[in-house]
Design an enzyme around this catalytic site. Structure first.
Site, short mmCIF file in Angstrom:
data_model
loop_
_atom_site.label_atom_id
_atom_site.label_comp_id
_atom_site.label_asym_id
_atom_site.label_seq_id
_atom_site.Cartn_x
_atom_site.Cartn_y
_atom_site.Cartn_z
N GLY A 56 0.80 -1.30 0.04
CA GLY A 56 0.07 -0.02 -0.02
C GLY A 56 1.04 1.06 0.01
N ALA A 57 0.73 2.28 -0.92
CA ALA A 57 1.81 3.35 -1.32
C ALA A 57 1.93 3.96 0.00
CB ALA A 57 1.17 4.09 -2.42
N ARG A 98 10.48 -1.21 -4.93
CA ARG A 98 9.31 -1.30 -5.76
C ARG A 98 9.14 -0.09 -6.77
NH1 ARG A 98 3.89 -3.27 -3.28
NH2 ARG A 98 3.42 -3.79 -5.52
N ASP A 247 -1.66 4.73 -6.22
CA ASP A 247 -0.08 4.80 -6.15
C ASP A 247 0.75 5.79 -6.61
OD1 ASP A 247 -1.09 1.79 -5.79
OD2 ASP A 247 0.72 1.64 -4.81
N ASN A 257 -3.01 2.76 -10.12
CA ASN A 257 -3.26 1.96 -8.97
C ASN A 257 -3.39 0.36 -9.36
OD1 ASN A 257 -4.48 1.88 -6.23
ND2 ASN A 257 -6.33 1.20 -6.92
O1 MRU Z 1 0.61 -3.93 -4.50
P1 MRU Z 1 0.12 -3.34 -3.43
O2 MRU Z 1 -0.67 -4.19 -2.57
O3 MRU Z 1 1.22 -2.65 -2.75
O4 MRU Z 1 -0.85 -2.25 -4.03
C1 MRU Z 1 -1.67 -1.35 -3.37
C2 MRU Z 1 -2.59 -0.49 -4.01
O5 MRU Z 1 -2.83 -0.52 -5.25
C3 MRU Z 1 -3.49 0.39 -3.36
O6 MRU Z 1 -4.85 0.51 -3.73
C4 MRU Z 1 -2.57 1.72 -3.25
O7 MRU Z 1 -1.21 1.56 -2.80
C5 MRU Z 1 -3.38 2.74 -2.27
S1 MRU Z 1 -3.28 2.20 -0.63
C6 MRU Z 1 -4.00 3.37 0.54
#
Ligand code: MRU
Length: 358
Positions: A56-57, A98, A247, A257
């Protein structure tokens, strides 16, 4: 107003003082096993980000900030120049964990600037202390941003009986109550009949494993669906809004996202349903004019051929596994930030809202 139950344990926590360590909830094990991992080396932090133990970002940004502290602790007794070299090495290393969530680079940049602003007389220990304080500030600010996003966004969902969300954007993805999920939680306080349709979110199932887990703990009505069911759920008028996190958001509002978000934005438009993005200002990358240059992470084939250890495709089957996609600004009804709601989603409006005082 309905009192909701509390949410999940913190995704990211710093334990102790400047010499402490980073404790992460291992999200790869959820919901079956609730276990934390203690990161005392920067390599552990890097691996945790890469493997989505923390994800999650915003949470990635907070974890990376503390990762810098962990990575520089061993240089605290040395010379300032040796410390500076170690800091640069640590920042570069964590930046390679990442590629898509800009919050990672935003947090690393904040730490670089905090160290760069120290007086020439500062010792290595002084700079380490400053980095730790900055990481703490990033965590505290993220918590406040989540709360503000919830407040701004809740009215947008006030008339909804159902809302669709994708991936996980809650307490597990941030230091606070989340982004899109903070909006849902805030809306549910006033509208206990709100039903959340949670996409499972193939291939890593953040929706099935994490979002439902969070919402059930909070006592919010949640209904899990497979990603492929979203169109039908919209056609049946079960949802009156779609809300997702982000993201990375380009200067014109194009939003990267979790993979599947682009499709949802097209579907929402086709069904005349508002499509909302909720994200803090730390998720905007206004150096990119539009979404075409957002780096999209590609993840290992095994995540789709052998999810959670079970082979579901023929051995050696070619794959394409992008972890994110980009929803064009034209498909986004509004972006909810901690500074206000951006609508219409256009560069000038983004500039105007993001330059507003919090
Ligand atoms: O690959 P991830 O689980 O890190 O991806 C997360 C997302 O795409 C979320 O929707 C995004 O980071 C927003 S989190 C508040």
């Amino acid at each position: 107003m309905m009192a909701l139950r509390s949410g999940p344990p913190p995704a990211v926590a710093w334990i102790g003082g400047v010499d402490g360590y980073l404790r992460l909830l291992d999200q790869t094990l959820l919901p079956g096993t609730v276990e934390t991992i203690d990161c005392r080396t920067v390599e552990q932090v890097w691996e945790a980000i890469r493997a989505l133990r923390v994800r999650g970002a915003p949470a990635i940004g907070v974890a990376a900030a503390y990762g810098v502290v962990v990575g520089c602790q061993s240089a605290r007794a040395g010379s300032p120049s040796a410390f500076a070299a170690r800091l640069e090495q640590t920042l570069d290393y964590l930046a390679s964990s990442r590629p898509t969530a800009v919050n990672l680079f935003w947090a690393l940049d904040r730490l670089r600037r905090a160290a760069g602003a120290m007086p020439a007389s500062a010792t290595a220990a002084d700079v380490l202390e400053r980095l730790w304080r900055e990481a703490q500030a990033i965590e505290a600010e993220d918590r406040q941003m989540c709360a503000a996003i919830g407040r701004w966004g809740a009215p947008l969902l006030s008339g909804c009986g159902g809302v669709l969300t994708h991936c996980n954007t809650g307490g597990l993805a941030t230091a606070g109550e989340g982004t899109a999920l903070a909006v849902i939680i805030a809306a549910a306080r006033n509208n206990p009949r709100l039903r959340v349709y949670a996409d499972e979110t193939r291939p890593l199932l953040q929706g099935a494993r994490l979002t439902t887990w969070e919402l059930l703990q909070r006592g919010i009505d949640v209904c899990l669906i497979c990603d492929a069911m979203a169109a039908w759920v919209m056609q049946q008028r079960r949802v009156q809004a779609v809300i997702v996190g982000a993201d990375r958001i380009a200067a014109n509002g194009d939003t990267a996202n979790k993979i599947g978000t682009y499709g949802l934005s097209v579907l929402a438009r086709a069904h005349g349903i508002p499509f909302y993005v909720a994200a803090p200002s730390s998720t905007f990358d206004r150096a990119l004019p539009d979404g075409s240059r957002i780096p999209i992470e590609e993840r290992p084939a095994a995540e789709i051929t052998q999810p959670f250890g079970r082979m579901i495709a023929p051995e050696g089957c070619p794959t394409y596994n992008p972890a994110f996609d980009v929803a064009p600004a034209a498909n986004i009804t509004a972006i909810i930030t901690e500074r206000g709601v951006i609508q219409p989603v256009q560069a000038e409006q983004i500039d105007r809202v993001l330059s507003a005082a919090v």
